[in-house]
Design an enzyme around this catalytic site. Structure first.
Site, PDB file in Angstrom:
ATOM      1  N   HIS A  47     -18.603 -18.029 -15.759  1.00 50.64           N
ATOM      2  CA  HIS A  47     -18.767 -19.478 -15.753  1.00 50.64           C
ATOM      3  C   HIS A  47     -19.081 -20.015 -17.143  1.00 50.64           C
ATOM      4  O   HIS A  47     -18.627 -21.094 -17.518  1.00 50.64           O
ATOM      5  CB  HIS A  47     -19.884 -19.864 -14.776  1.00 50.64           C
ATOM      6  CG  HIS A  47     -20.014 -21.325 -14.534  1.00 50.64           C
ATOM      7  ND1 HIS A  47     -19.138 -22.026 -13.736  1.00 50.64           N
ATOM      8  CD2 HIS A  47     -20.908 -22.230 -14.992  1.00 50.64           C
ATOM      9  CE1 HIS A  47     -19.497 -23.296 -13.697  1.00 50.64           C
ATOM     10  NE2 HIS A  47     -20.560 -23.446 -14.453  1.00 50.64           N
ATOM     11  N   HIS A  93     -17.681 -27.758  -9.434  1.00 49.24           N
ATOM     12  CA  HIS A  93     -18.907 -27.354  -8.753  1.00 49.24           C
ATOM     13  C   HIS A  93     -18.520 -26.804  -7.390  1.00 49.24           C
ATOM     14  O   HIS A  93     -18.997 -27.258  -6.347  1.00 49.24           O
ATOM     15  CB  HIS A  93     -19.898 -28.523  -8.643  1.00 49.24           C
ATOM     16  CG  HIS A  93     -21.222 -28.218  -9.274  1.00 49.24           C
ATOM     17  ND1 HIS A  93     -22.421 -28.668  -8.787  1.00 49.24           N
ATOM     18  CD2 HIS A  93     -21.541 -27.470 -10.369  1.00 49.24           C
ATOM     19  CE1 HIS A  93     -23.414 -28.231  -9.550  1.00 49.24           C
ATOM     20  NE2 HIS A  93     -22.903 -27.508 -10.512  1.00 49.24           N
TER      21      HIS A  93
END
Length: 744
Positions: A47, A93
């Site tokens: 990420h 997200h």
């Protein structure tokens, strides 16, 4: 933690490989402390580090005369003239929104807004690209509905409370996303060229100041959680999902912008993924400096927090500033005025180290570059892209084309999304010229004669069939949406949503998609200024279909936009780009096959990029010359769906369409070949002449009329329906899917 207590199980629990742990030992020359291991784990997570894609992302075009800041900062920056610039970016997200839909989506909005105003720009628009499992699935429909309702509520709550309009986006339902919804959020802000700020910790001796919300235990290990596949235990990871406060973020925005105007701030960074860890080491790494902090000075809302927890917390609404030495009181007074915590927690050093103390005791001492710039970088093996769809499918043959059109209009992907966007305040700040439901969102830039148009597009079906060609089609459609409203596309951001890159067939999807994105963005002259990569979108070993989402912005003169709906009866209907002549296998990825056959097969439509560019040039000329009265590009659902959508205005103006084609009727009405735009005009000869000048096919296909849509091919009626009947199905389908019981 003393030497010898970092066991292989502890390393594995931090999602670090044995080879990565050996690299940590080499970089430090010793065993790490537990706090240091946690810091490495989040900064080296997929990420934060993009370790599987960095070698391929370098293929993307990133420069043009408009680009002021490309990839590498919190957001890309584009010059739009008159000394004005825009900052924009898209972020995902996905994993948090599966675990906790409301807070996952809400904090996704909060995070992307901070990416914008940390650059010094005031956010003026948000868009969202969201994807869920099918609402009518007998086994998972109830869960999918709950996730959809939570995500939409979270986006609405944060954007509405913060005071930024959510002006558009897209919503798709596919079985592929049942265990892994996608929530990609785009934001755009505006500022002057001399108001740009960067995330660099410059100036040895300058104070490092923490501002905003207090630090809690929410979000700990959020970045590494977002870099792993979902398992049966994933629902227990709610503590990894942050909790947002949009009202505090609004105060933080105003305080940061005011503090920037003092001239006392030399660097600023939001605390997003990896919280204090990423903001400190990234600011130091960009500037080639060190950052030393003492966590005892960090405002905390929970007692007994350890250095490990404070460094890895992803509590929201927090920023890290570097101020000019001696001017700290100016900065602190601004945040005191706005009722926000502001505390000096450290200082910029000259040794290039991230040094973390707690009450004077050192808990971590790591070179900044080792965390931010020297993270592992993998050129992972890749084979042929994973493909689960056959090249050929059942015969495409309809018993009732009007019934097929009604089925498409009432399907989840194509029906009205009014239930979603009515929850958004898309007019706040009074800049919105075109909002949800338009071809592209348009916001005016006050004080100028320029407006910014923006569009988000993705198509997982096309990319499942061919990631490279599917991605090129997405870029073309996004540019076409902008051109259809008269805007010139100028720059791109992207969100690459894929499965596990450690599987060669998934890595092949990623590589093919990135190379397709690079080819198309270069051809259409829309360089990539930044974006996001979201990998490991898998649940119990099943990956989502490859889903790149592309956001493109463009500029246009400020004026009322040409509508999508037919404005009145008696206007000529012209199809720019022509009827198209696809091959049979190109029908496989269409909405028609998805809805009517409930299948996926074939290949994506063929794209001629040179022809596409000429079509876009033509429509921009016609819009700016005010030669047309409505305009709508042909995308999902093809010609018949576009004609129906154009009739759904307040006056129910339909059309009498007369075609002359040898195509099979199903293909004629529902193929999704690109480079086609439906327009109405009072002067069809002018439109046809403009098309001819640009070597573009165009054909006058009918005339608008009240209350009815009729489509003929030669002498045969293919579709015949009252507008009100079609409109009613389209307008209420989503509410029906949400609130009707699923029949097994």
């Amino acid at each position: 933690m003393s030497v010898g207590q970092i066991t292989p199980d502890i390393v594995a629990a931090h999602q670090l490989s044995p080879a990565e742990y050996l690299k940590i030992l080499s970089l430090l020359g010793r065993e790490p402390s537990l706090t240091e291991l946690g810091i490495f784990s989040v900064m080296w997570s997929e990420h934060c580090s993009y370790k599987s894609t960095r070698v391929h992302l370098k293929k993307l075009p990133t420069e043009s005369a408009h680009v002021l800041q490309g990839p590498g900062e919190n957001a890309g920056i584009i010059d739009i003239g008159d000394g004005i610039a825009i900052a924009f970016k898209i972020e995902s997200h996905n994993h948090p929104s599966f675990i906790e839909p409301f807070q996952g989506a809400a904090t996704g909005v909060g995070g992307i807004l901070r990416d914008i105003f940390t650059m010094g720009a005031r956010p003026i628009a948000v868009m969202d690209s969201i994807r869920f499992g099918r609402l009518d699935d007998p086994e998972t429909g109830a869960r999918n509905r709950r996730i959809l309702e939570g995500v939409v509520s979270g986006i609405a709550h944060y954007g509405n409370c913060f005071g930024v309009p959510t002006v558009g986006g897209e919503c798709v339902f596919e079985k592929s996303y049942e265990g892994n919804p996608l929530v990609n959020v785009f934001a755009l802000g505006v500022f002057k060229h001399n108001e740009v700020f960067y995330g660099k910790a410059t100036g040895v001796g300058n104070p490092v100041i923490y501002v905003g919300a207090k630090t809690g235990r929410d979000g700990i290990h959020g970045a590494s959680m977002a870099s792993a596949e979902f398992t049966e235990e994933s629902k227990q990871k709610r503590p990894n999902v942050q909790v947002g406060d949009p009202f505090m973020e609004k105060l933080l925005l105003e305080a940061c912008l005011e503090a920037m105007q003092t001239g006392a701030i030399v660097g600023i960074q939001d605390m997003g993924a990896a919280g204090l860890t990423s903001s400190t080491c990234e600011m130091g790494s960009r500037a080639g400096t060190g950052v030393e902090i003492d966590l005892a000075q960090v405002p905390q809302r929970e007692t007994g927090m350890t250095p490990y927890e404070m460094m890895l917390s992803e509590s929201q609404e927090r920023m890290l500033l570097v101020a000019a030495k001696g001017r700290e009181p100016e900065v602190l007074s601004v945040f005191k005025k706005w009722g926000l915590d502001a505390t000096q927690i450290g200082v910029v050093t000259n040794d290039g180290m991230l040094r973390v103390k707690h009450h004077g005791v050192v808990f971590a001492e790591i070179p900044n570059r080792a965390l931010a710039d020297e993270a592992p970088k993998y050129n992972r093996p890749f084979a042929k892209p994973l493909r689960t769809a056959p090249l050929a499918g059942p015969t495409v043959k309809s018993n009732d084309l009007t019934a097929d059109l009604k089925a498409l209009l009432s399907s989840g992907d194509l029906c009205s999304k009014r239930w979603i966007w009515e929850q958004y305040d898309y007019q706040v700040r009074t800049n919105t010229l075109a909002g949800p439901g338009a071809e592209a969102a348009i916001v005016r830039i006050k004080g100028t004669n320029t407006s910014v148009a923006m569009a988000l597009d993705g198509n997982g079906r096309y990319c499942a069939l061919d990631p490279r060609e599917g991605t090129k089609l997405i870029v073309a459609e996004c540019c076409r949406n902008l051109s259809t409203v008269g805007a010139l596309p100028i720059a791109t951001t992207n969100n690459l949503n894929f499965g596990n890159p450690e599987r060669p067939e998934i890595m092949a999807q990623i590589v093919e998609s990135i190379e397709g994105l690079a080819e198309a963005c270069k051809f259409f002259e829309v360089p990539v200024t930044g974006g996001n990569v979201s990998l490991y979108n898998e649940t119990l070993g099943t990956a989502i279909v490859p889903t790149p989402v592309v956001g493109i912005v463009g500029t246009m003169p400020t004026e009322l936009p040409v509508p999508l709906r037919f404005p009145s009866a008696g206007l000529a209907v012209v199809l720019l780009g022509g009827l198209g002549a696809p091959e049979l296998d190109e029908m496989g990825g269409t909405q028609y096959i998805k809805v009517i056959q409930d299948l996926l097969w074939g290949v994506p439509p063929k794209l001629d990029m040179a022809y596409e560019k000429r079509v876009q040039t033509t429509i921009r000329e016609l819009v700016r010359a005010k030669a047309i009265t409505s305009t709508h590009d042909l995308g999902d659902g093809g010609l018949a769906v576009a004609l129906a959508e154009c009739s759904f205005g307040p006056e129910n103006i339909g059309a009498d369409i007369r075609l002359d084609s040898d195509l099979a009727h199903e293909m004629l009405l529902f193929h999704e070949g690109p480079s086609r735009i439906l327009v109405t005009t009072e002067d069809p000869e002018n439109v046809l002449a403009a098309a001819q000048r640009n070597s573009v096919h165009a054909v006058a296909i009918g005339v608008t009329l009240k209350a009815r849509v009729t489509i003929r091919n030669r002498s045969e009626i293919l579709v015949d329906s009252e507008v009100e009947d079609l409109k009613g199905l389209w307008a209420h389908a989503l509410e029906h899917l949400l609130h009707s019981p699923v029949l097994v």
